[in-house]
Every structure is written in C-alpha cells, then in structure tokens.
Design an enzyme around this catalytic site. Structure first.
Site, mmCIF file in Angstrom:
data_model
loop_
_atom_site.group_PDB
_atom_site.id
_atom_site.type_symbol
_atom_site.label_atom_id
_atom_site.label_comp_id
_atom_site.label_asym_id
_atom_site.label_seq_id
_atom_site.Cartn_x
_atom_site.Cartn_y
_atom_site.Cartn_z
ATOM 1 N N ARG A 132 0.863 -1.194 0.000
ATOM 2 C CA ARG A 132 0.000 0.000 0.000
ATOM 3 C C ARG A 132 0.896 1.240 0.000
ATOM 4 O O ARG A 132 1.071 1.907 1.012
ATOM 5 C CB ARG A 132 -0.938 -0.026 1.205
ATOM 6 C CG ARG A 132 -1.908 -1.213 1.197
ATOM 7 C CD ARG A 132 -2.890 -1.149 2.357
ATOM 8 N NE ARG A 132 -2.217 -1.299 3.654
ATOM 9 C CZ ARG A 132 -2.853 -1.240 4.828
ATOM 10 N NH1 ARG A 132 -4.164 -1.027 4.868
ATOM 11 N NH2 ARG A 132 -2.180 -1.389 5.950
ATOM 12 N N ASP B 122 -0.049 2.334 7.591
ATOM 13 C CA ASP B 122 -1.256 3.158 7.571
ATOM 14 C C ASP B 122 -1.466 3.920 8.885
ATOM 15 O O ASP B 122 -2.586 4.317 9.201
ATOM 16 C CB ASP B 122 -2.488 2.294 7.277
ATOM 17 C CG ASP B 122 -2.657 1.141 8.250
ATOM 18 O OD1 ASP B 122 -1.785 0.981 9.144
ATOM 19 O OD2 ASP B 122 -3.642 0.383 8.132
ATOM 20 N N HIS C 224 6.247 -11.124 9.217
ATOM 21 C CA HIS C 224 6.884 -9.829 9.012
ATOM 22 C C HIS C 224 7.295 -9.195 10.344
ATOM 23 O O HIS C 224 8.392 -8.628 10.471
ATOM 24 C CB HIS C 224 5.941 -8.906 8.239
ATOM 25 C CG HIS C 224 6.640 -7.719 7.659
ATOM 26 N ND1 HIS C 224 5.982 -6.738 6.948
ATOM 27 C CD2 HIS C 224 7.942 -7.326 7.688
ATOM 28 C CE1 HIS C 224 6.844 -5.814 6.558
ATOM 29 N NE2 HIS C 224 8.038 -6.152 7.003
ATOM 30 N N ASP D 54 -1.082 -10.274 17.430
ATOM 31 C CA ASP D 54 -1.574 -9.279 18.385
ATOM 32 C C ASP D 54 -2.536 -9.901 19.392
ATOM 33 O O ASP D 54 -2.511 -9.558 20.586
ATOM 34 C CB ASP D 54 -2.218 -8.104 17.661
ATOM 35 C CG ASP D 54 -3.234 -8.536 16.623
ATOM 36 O OD1 ASP D 54 -3.252 -9.727 16.240
ATOM 37 O OD2 ASP D 54 -4.019 -7.674 16.164
ATOM 38 N N ASP E 194 7.645 -6.213 3.047
ATOM 39 C CA ASP E 194 7.277 -7.623 2.951
ATOM 40 C C ASP E 194 6.821 -7.884 1.521
ATOM 41 O O ASP E 194 5.838 -7.301 1.060
ATOM 42 C CB ASP E 194 6.155 -7.944 3.941
ATOM 43 C CG ASP E 194 5.846 -9.427 3.993
ATOM 44 O OD1 ASP E 194 6.756 -10.230 3.710
ATOM 45 O OD2 ASP E 194 4.699 -9.788 4.321
#
Length: 451
Positions: free
Chosen positions: A200, A297, A273, A374, A227
């Site tokens: 992105r 982002d 990653h 996470d 990545d």
C-alpha cells in the site's frame, strides 16, 4: 667274611653321619646370613647420604625424557629384543616443605591476600619470574572509533559507541581495562523505528511524510521494512533512503509461503513480518535497545516521539511493564480526554508500540506465533500480569480503510472515531505515578477527584 662286611657297613654309616654333623655345625646362623648379605649389598648400592644429596640437588629438575624418533623407528632385525634388567625401586623421597612466604602488600595484586606455602607459593613464585610482556607498539594500540554512518543491516558494525580504552601495562603484569557493559536504557541513538509495509504505497508515503517531520527524528534509526517485492514500495523506499541518511530500506527474508492458508494467509504473513522486523533490529544489529513498530497506515501525532521519550524511563525501571503503546482503544472523540495523562492497561493495544530488546530476546523470539500475533500478545501466558503504558489521548490515528485484516465497515465504526493529539508541545510532567507501587493510589485519587 660276614663279620667283616657288617663292620664295613657300620663304619660307612658312622662316617656319613659324622660328616653331616660337621657340615651342619659349620653353616652360618640367620643373623650371620643377614650380615653377610648386607655386606655384599653395600658394595653395589650407592651411599644413602649421597642419594639424599643428589635428590636435594636435583629437586624440581626431572630427569630428561628420551623421545622416540618417529621418522626413523628402530629396526626390529638390527635391534633384537632383550629383557630389561631388573632395577630395584627406591621409595620416593618426600620433597622439602616450603617455608611460609609473606610478600610485601604492595607487590601483591590483592592487598588482602597473603600467599602462604604449598601451591599458592609456587604459583606466586612463577608469576614473579614470568617473562615480561612487551609494550604495545603503535600498530597494536586500539584505534579510536570513527562513526561510519548509522547502523544498518548492511553495515551492522557502524554503531556510535566510544572506543575501548587501551590496556595498561605495568611492569610484568598487563591490566586490560574492562569495557563498561552497554546500557539498556532508552536513548534515541539506540532506538529503532520500523515501519512495516507490503504493497500500500499510498499509505506508506503519507506515514513517512508525517514521521520525517518530527523533531529529532534524525537521532533514531528508521527502517522501512518491506514484505514482498512490490516495485512501487521498493522504489519509494530507495528514494527515501537516498534523501535521508538515517532511513534504510530492508526486505523480509523470513517470509514463508502461506498460500495454503487461503483466507487466513494474510495473518500468517503479517506474523512473519513482525518476527523479521524484531529479529533484524534486535539480533542482526548491535546497540539497539528499544524499537518502535508502526504499520504503513499509521499517521503519527506531532509529539509522537516526545511521548515515547517521556514514558520510556518508566518502562526501563518497572519490571511490571511490558510495552508502551501510542494507541488507546477507548479514546473516542466524544470523550473529554487529557492529552498529558498516561495510564496502565493490561490489554495490549499494538498500533504504534515500543518494546525493549530484553523482552524479545529472552521471551518472545522463542515462541512467536505463526499468525494472529496481536491476539496472542493479549493472552495471560504472554503478558504474565504485566501492563502497557498508553495515553489517554492517542498519539496516532489510522488511515487504513482498506487492508488485509480490517474491513471498510470496521474502520468506519471503530478506527475512524478514535481521537488523536494534534498539540506538539504537551508537557507530561512527573510520570512516576505510573509505577506499580504508586499507580493504584493515583487511580483512587483520580476517582475521588472526579466525584
């Protein structure tokens, strides 16, 4: 005739008996035998006093050892085997006992030590008669370290550290100065900022633009971690690397093939990653003690780095803390949020967070999950009762309306409504209330003041 024969036999017996008696009478007694043997042996054995003198003269000097010649072994034909003569073995002589040795305290490395007798005295004697060490020449002295640019994965030794002092040589003893252990306390110069990206590039450009505006960002080691092999991301990373000497583009070389995971593959790639990013800065580089991890982002607030610099000393001092995050999951826009107030949270927020090298090297690296990293960090087996420091008002905001793990609806309902700080000059004041021993009392006082 018969009478004469018997007389002759009797006479022979008498003579034989008499000869036996005479022979037995002339034999030496037991004591006489011992004396004779001793007299015979004294002619061959060396004098005992000479033995003691020779032993004392040769004490500490073992006889030479005959070494076999390997290249020219003796011929079996030319040297026939003969049995070795028997040599009587004398009992070993007791070595003379050394006297107590007391050195001048000024000549002993440790003034509290007294070398006395036996092995210590022998070792001390050898040390005093050791060959002197040569003084270092100019080419042997360590050269002062010259900075070779910021450390990177391509140049991991270019870490700004002071040169180790040269070893001091005093007499026959060299006393190399022991370098001080590296500090694991937070400093910008020992902290890496890693921006994880995939494809992105439009989000990455905006994130890097805001990050590179921050005051003192050049003191940190900034990495764009790619990545995959998206050309646009690689082109932007190389361009940024040329324009900012402290920015470096690295590529995930720990990426695994997870296409068989189908719809869940993206969560596996992201976990890979993050593992690469922490391995790169904490294990492949020297001198990095802290790392701040961002995704492509996340747009940082103007006091993003000041926030981490203010909270990092508490993280370093309090073992009941696990990380610092710039994100508050409950910091919605409609709430009255205090920009300078920080809190402790057992819930791992992620989204722009700092950890120490110790946490990665001693714990996380050995059990990093294959996916959903996470959520894994929020389990009790990982946080072990430790908290993360978070701001009441977030220090970043998310622009990733389109992503691998976030849908447009989720972004609109949650991420878009989280408030973030826009003031670059927030004063955090004394943050010691965040320590475990003071935090509960501080919270009680906050509740009391609110009512």
């Amino acid at each position: 005739m018969r009478f004469g024969l018997w007389n002759f036999l009797v006479l022979v017996i008498l003579v034989w008996g008499l000869s036996i008696v005479l022979y037995m009478y002339t034999l030496p007694s037991h004591d006489e035998k011992h004396l004779i043997n001793a007299m015979k042996g004294s002619a061959k054995a060396p004098n005992r006093q000479n033995q003691l003198q020779n032993a004392n003269a040769n004490h500490g000097n073992p006889p030479p050892i005959a070494l076999a010649t390997v290249n020219n072994p003796p011929s079996r034909k030319s040297q026939p085997w003969t049995p070795a003569p028997h040599i009587p073995v004398e009992p070993p002589l007791a070595p003379p006992q050394p006297e107590t040795v007391v050195e001048d305290p000024s000549s002993i490395p440790n003034n509290d030590m007294v070398v006395s007798g036996g092995k210590l005295a022998e070792e001390h004697h050898l040390a005093q008669h050791a060959l002197p060490l040569p003084h270092p020449t100019e080419t042997e002295l360590p050269k002062p370290a010259t900075p070779a640019g910021p450390p990177s994965l391509h140049n991991p030794t270019a870490v700004h550290e002071p040169a180790a002092p040269a070893a001091s040589v005093v007499g026959a003893h060299a006393a190399p100065a022991e370098p001080a252990p590296p500090s694991d306390k937070f400093t910008p110069e020992t902290t890496a900022i890693v921006v994880l990206t995939c494809k992105r590039v439009n989000y990455l450009e905006e994130t890097m633009r805001e990050l590179l505006k921050l005051p003192d960002v050049e003191k940190y080691h900034v990495f764009i971690s790619q990545d995959g092999h998206d050309d646009k991301v690689a082109t932007f990373g190389k361009k940024t690397e040329r324009e900012f000497p402290f920015v470096h583009l690295i590529n995930n070389d720990m990426r695994q093939d997870h296409r068989h995971q189908k719809d869940q593959a993206s969560m596996f790639y992201i976990a890979d990653h993050y593992k690469f990013a922490m391995t790169a800065v904490f294990e492949r580089m020297e001198g990095i003690t802290h790392a701040i991890l961002l995704e492509e982002d996340i747009i940082v607030s103007p006091d993003f780095l000041r926030f981490f610099a203010a909270a990092a000393p508490i993280l370093d001092q309090d073992a009941t803390l696990m990380c610092i995050s710039s994100w508050n999951d409950n910091g919605y826009k409609h709430l009255d949020l205090d920009a300078k107030r920080l809190m402790r949270s057992r819930f791992f927020p992620g989204l722009g967070w700092m950890l120490r090298r110790q946490l990665w090297v001693e714990e996380l690296k050995h059990k990093w999950p294959m996916s959903a990293w996470d959520h894994w960090m929020r389990t009790s087996t990982q946080h072990k009762g430790r908290d993360c420091i978070i701001p009441e008002l977030s220090r970043n905001h998310n622009i990733g309306a389109v992503g691998a793990t976030v849908s447009q609806n989720a972004f609109e309902a949650k991420l878009k409504n989280i408030a973030h700080n826009a003031d670059p000059a927030v004063l955090f004041g004394d943050l010691s209330y965040l320590r475990k021993d003071r935090y509960l009392e501080w919270m009680r006082q906050q509740l009391a003041d609110a009512t």
